[in-house]
Scaffold this motif. Sequence first.
Motif, PDB file in Angstrom:
ATOM      1  N   VAL A 108       0.832  -1.203   0.000  1.00  9.97           N
ATOM      2  CA  VAL A 108       0.000   0.000   0.000  1.00  9.97           C
ATOM      3  C   VAL A 108       0.871   1.258   0.000  1.00  9.97           C
ATOM      4  O   VAL A 108       0.550   2.262  -0.668  1.00  9.97           O
ATOM      5  CB  VAL A 108      -0.956  -0.010   1.207  1.00  9.97           C
ATOM      6  N   ILE A 109       1.977   1.246   0.722  1.00  6.85           N
ATOM      7  CA  ILE A 109       2.867   2.400   0.729  1.00  6.85           C
ATOM      8  C   ILE A 109       3.511   2.595  -0.646  1.00  6.85           C
ATOM      9  O   ILE A 109       3.688   3.718  -1.111  1.00  6.85           O
ATOM     10  CB  ILE A 109       3.946   2.224   1.819  1.00  6.85           C
ATOM     11  N   PHE A 110       3.851   1.474  -1.279  1.00  2.00           N
ATOM     12  CA  PHE A 110       4.425   1.520  -2.626  1.00  2.00           C
ATOM     13  C   PHE A 110       3.461   0.810  -3.578  1.00  2.00           C
ATOM     14  O   PHE A 110       3.572  -0.402  -3.792  1.00  2.00           O
ATOM     15  CB  PHE A 110       5.796   0.854  -2.643  1.00  2.00           C
ATOM     16  N   PRO A 111       2.499   1.528  -4.127  1.00  3.35           N
ATOM     17  CA  PRO A 111       1.419   0.891  -4.902  1.00  3.35           C
ATOM     18  C   PRO A 111       1.894   0.050  -6.077  1.00  3.35           C
ATOM     19  O   PRO A 111       1.203  -0.892  -6.467  1.00  3.35           O
ATOM     20  CB  PRO A 111       0.587   2.094  -5.385  1.00  3.35           C
ATOM     21  N   PHE A 112       3.059   0.371  -6.662  1.00  3.61           N
ATOM     22  CA  PHE A 112       3.516  -0.409  -7.801  1.00  3.61           C
ATOM     23  C   PHE A 112       3.875  -1.843  -7.420  1.00  3.61           C
ATOM     24  O   PHE A 112       4.019  -2.703  -8.295  1.00  3.61           O
ATOM     25  CB  PHE A 112       4.725   0.279  -8.451  1.00  3.61           C
ATOM     26  N   LEU A 113       3.996  -2.113  -6.117  1.00  2.00           N
ATOM     27  CA  LEU A 113       4.309  -3.471  -5.666  1.00  2.00           C
ATOM     28  C   LEU A 113       3.058  -4.303  -5.383  1.00  2.00           C
ATOM     29  O   LEU A 113       3.178  -5.512  -5.171  1.00  2.00           O
ATOM     30  CB  LEU A 113       5.153  -3.406  -4.383  1.00  2.00           C
ATOM     31  N   GLU A 114       1.886  -3.666  -5.385  1.00  2.00           N
ATOM     32  CA  GLU A 114       0.674  -4.386  -4.987  1.00  2.00           C
ATOM     33  C   GLU A 114       0.358  -5.548  -5.924  1.00  2.00           C
ATOM     34  O   GLU A 114       0.081  -6.666  -5.470  1.00  2.00           O
ATOM     35  CB  GLU A 114      -0.507  -3.420  -4.936  1.00  2.00           C
ATOM     36  N   SER A 115       0.398  -5.304  -7.226  1.00  2.00           N
ATOM     37  CA  SER A 115       0.057  -6.364  -8.172  1.00  2.00           C
ATOM     38  C   SER A 115       1.044  -7.524  -8.086  1.00  2.00           C
ATOM     39  O   SER A 115       0.656  -8.693  -8.149  1.00  2.00           O
ATOM     40  CB  SER A 115       0.020  -5.802  -9.597  1.00  2.00           C
ATOM     41  N   TRP A 116       2.323  -7.193  -7.922  1.00  2.00           N
ATOM     42  CA  TRP A 116       3.326  -8.256  -7.812  1.00  2.00           C
ATOM     43  C   TRP A 116       3.137  -9.060  -6.525  1.00  2.00           C
ATOM     44  O   TRP A 116       3.276 -10.289  -6.528  1.00  2.00           O
ATOM     45  CB  TRP A 116       4.724  -7.651  -7.864  1.00  2.00           C
ATOM     46  N   ALA A 117       2.836  -8.374  -5.432  1.00  2.00           N
ATOM     47  CA  ALA A 117       2.624  -9.076  -4.160  1.00  2.00           C
ATOM     48  C   ALA A 117       1.437 -10.025  -4.260  1.00  2.00           C
ATOM     49  O   ALA A 117       1.495 -11.170  -3.792  1.00  2.00           O
ATOM     50  CB  ALA A 117       2.418  -8.067  -3.036  1.00  2.00           C
ATOM     51  N   MET A 118       0.358  -9.568  -4.879  1.00  2.00           N
ATOM     52  CA  MET A 118      -0.824 -10.415  -5.018  1.00  2.00           C
ATOM     53  C   MET A 118      -0.546 -11.608  -5.925  1.00  2.00           C
ATOM     54  O   MET A 118      -0.982 -12.731  -5.656  1.00  2.00           O
ATOM     55  CB  MET A 118      -1.993  -9.598  -5.555  1.00  2.00           C
ATOM     56  N   ARG A 119       0.180 -11.385  -7.012  1.00  2.00           N
ATOM     57  CA  ARG A 119       0.481 -12.484  -7.923  1.00  2.00           C
ATOM     58  C   ARG A 119       1.334 -13.553  -7.246  1.00  2.00           C
ATOM     59  O   ARG A 119       1.074 -14.754  -7.388  1.00  2.00           O
ATOM     60  CB  ARG A 119       1.202 -11.950  -9.167  1.00  2.00           C
ATOM     61  N   ILE A 120       2.333 -13.121  -6.504  1.00  2.00           N
ATOM     62  CA  ILE A 120       3.199 -14.083  -5.817  1.00  2.00           C
ATOM     63  C   ILE A 120       2.409 -14.837  -4.756  1.00  2.00           C
ATOM     64  O   ILE A 120       2.546 -16.065  -4.601  1.00  2.00           O
ATOM     65  CB  ILE A 120       4.404 -13.358  -5.199  1.00  2.00           C
ATOM     66  N   ALA A 121       1.566 -14.124  -3.995  1.00  2.00           N
ATOM     67  CA  ALA A 121       0.775 -14.777  -2.948  1.00  2.00           C
ATOM     68  C   ALA A 121      -0.189 -15.795  -3.541  1.00  2.00           C
ATOM     69  O   ALA A 121      -0.340 -16.906  -3.018  1.00  2.00           O
ATOM     70  CB  ALA A 121       0.012 -13.727  -2.142  1.00  2.00           C
ATOM     71  N   VAL A 122      -0.841 -15.432  -4.642  1.00  2.00           N
ATOM     72  CA  VAL A 122      -1.769 -16.365  -5.291  1.00  2.00           C
ATOM     73  C   VAL A 122      -1.016 -17.580  -5.825  1.00  2.00           C
ATOM     74  O   VAL A 122      -1.466 -18.724  -5.698  1.00  2.00           O
ATOM     75  CB  VAL A 122      -2.541 -15.662  -6.416  1.00  2.00           C
ATOM     76  N   ALA A 123       0.157 -17.345  -6.425  1.00  2.00           N
ATOM     77  CA  ALA A 123       0.941 -18.454  -6.986  1.00  2.00           C
ATOM     78  C   ALA A 123       1.399 -19.413  -5.894  1.00  2.00           C
ATOM     79  O   ALA A 123       1.293 -20.641  -6.039  1.00  2.00           O
ATOM     80  CB  ALA A 123       2.137 -17.907  -7.756  1.00  2.00           C
ATOM     81  N   VAL A 124       1.886 -18.864  -4.785  1.00  2.00           N
ATOM     82  CA  VAL A 124       2.365 -19.723  -3.693  1.00  2.00           C
ATOM     83  C   VAL A 124       1.208 -20.485  -3.064  1.00  2.00           C
ATOM     84  O   VAL A 124       1.315 -21.680  -2.764  1.00  2.00           O
ATOM     85  CB  VAL A 124       3.109 -18.874  -2.647  1.00  2.00           C
ATOM     86  N   THR A 125       0.072 -19.806  -2.857  1.00  2.00           N
ATOM     87  CA  THR A 125      -1.076 -20.461  -2.235  1.00  2.00           C
ATOM     88  C   THR A 125      -1.673 -21.516  -3.153  1.00  2.00           C
ATOM     89  O   THR A 125      -2.257 -22.496  -2.671  1.00  2.00           O
ATOM     90  CB  THR A 125      -2.144 -19.412  -1.880  1.00  2.00           C
ATOM     91  N   SER A 126      -1.534 -21.342  -4.454  1.00  3.03           N
ATOM     92  CA  SER A 126      -2.091 -22.303  -5.406  1.00  3.03           C
ATOM     93  C   SER A 126      -1.290 -23.600  -5.483  1.00  3.03           C
ATOM     94  O   SER A 126      -1.786 -24.594  -6.017  1.00  3.03           O
ATOM     95  CB  SER A 126      -2.177 -21.674  -6.805  1.00  3.03           C
TER      96      SER A 126
END
Length: 279
Positions: A108-126
């Motif tokens: 949230v502090i660095f918005p350009f990292l939000e999409s990458w964080a979500m993609r990595i979290a989804v990939a790891v959880t999957s």
Amino acid sequence: MTLTLEPDDTALGSASEPTGPVGTARRGRRRIPWSSVGLVAALLVAWELIGRFAFDSSAVMPPPSAVADELTSRFGTYTVHIRSTTSAAAWGWLWGNAIAVCIGIIAVIFPFLESWAMRIAVAVTSLPIIALGPIFQVTLDGNGPKIALAALSVILTTLVGTIVGLTSVDQTNLDLVRALGGSRWDQMRRVRFRAALPPFFAALRISAPAAVLGAIIGEFLGRVETGLGVALVNAQRNVQTDRVWAIALLATALAGIGYAAIALVGRRLTPWVESEVGT
């Protein structure tokens, strides 16, 4: 320049506690959900009848009276397994949520990292837990695999709740902090944190049963001597149907207690949410 802004309850969309007779009645006794109580009682009666008459010979579904007798007569043997699973689930829940919150705040502090964080979290959880379990067993010792699987089970849920909560803020409040010379961190701690509490606690509630499930799956994989997962595997091997159902109910109760405890804490820390719902 020192920023001395205090959060405005009205600007944040929160409602104050109602006063007078209406507020007293609302904060008073809660209505007993008799419909839910009746539904549970009807299900127990149906279960008892089906277990006694439909599956009496096969013992596939023992009646609740037999399961209750198993629990009461052998509860002392279950306490060790309950403590082991609870400890692993609690540590995994703490670690997983801590990681998710840190990632969410940074995103949230660095918005350009939000999409990458979500993609990595989804990939790891999957990734399938059955595939990750042996890797954790080789790389971690003791209860490490159980804790790691429990933590992995909660990261995505809490990450989504954290990001949604921190971004669901009135832009006017953020602009006010910026106009007074506040930084992004000032916006975070003075505006976003408070607004994020309801979605954050909703994510924590959901993650509690997930942590219990992750810990039990970690126990299925072996290398541990205690835990509800270990007891369940042993009961299945010995065809102890009553014990299998008893352990399943204990695991369900453990997950439900975790959910209810976090819900209670969240209700105490966010009283304005209940006030807004009631108005």
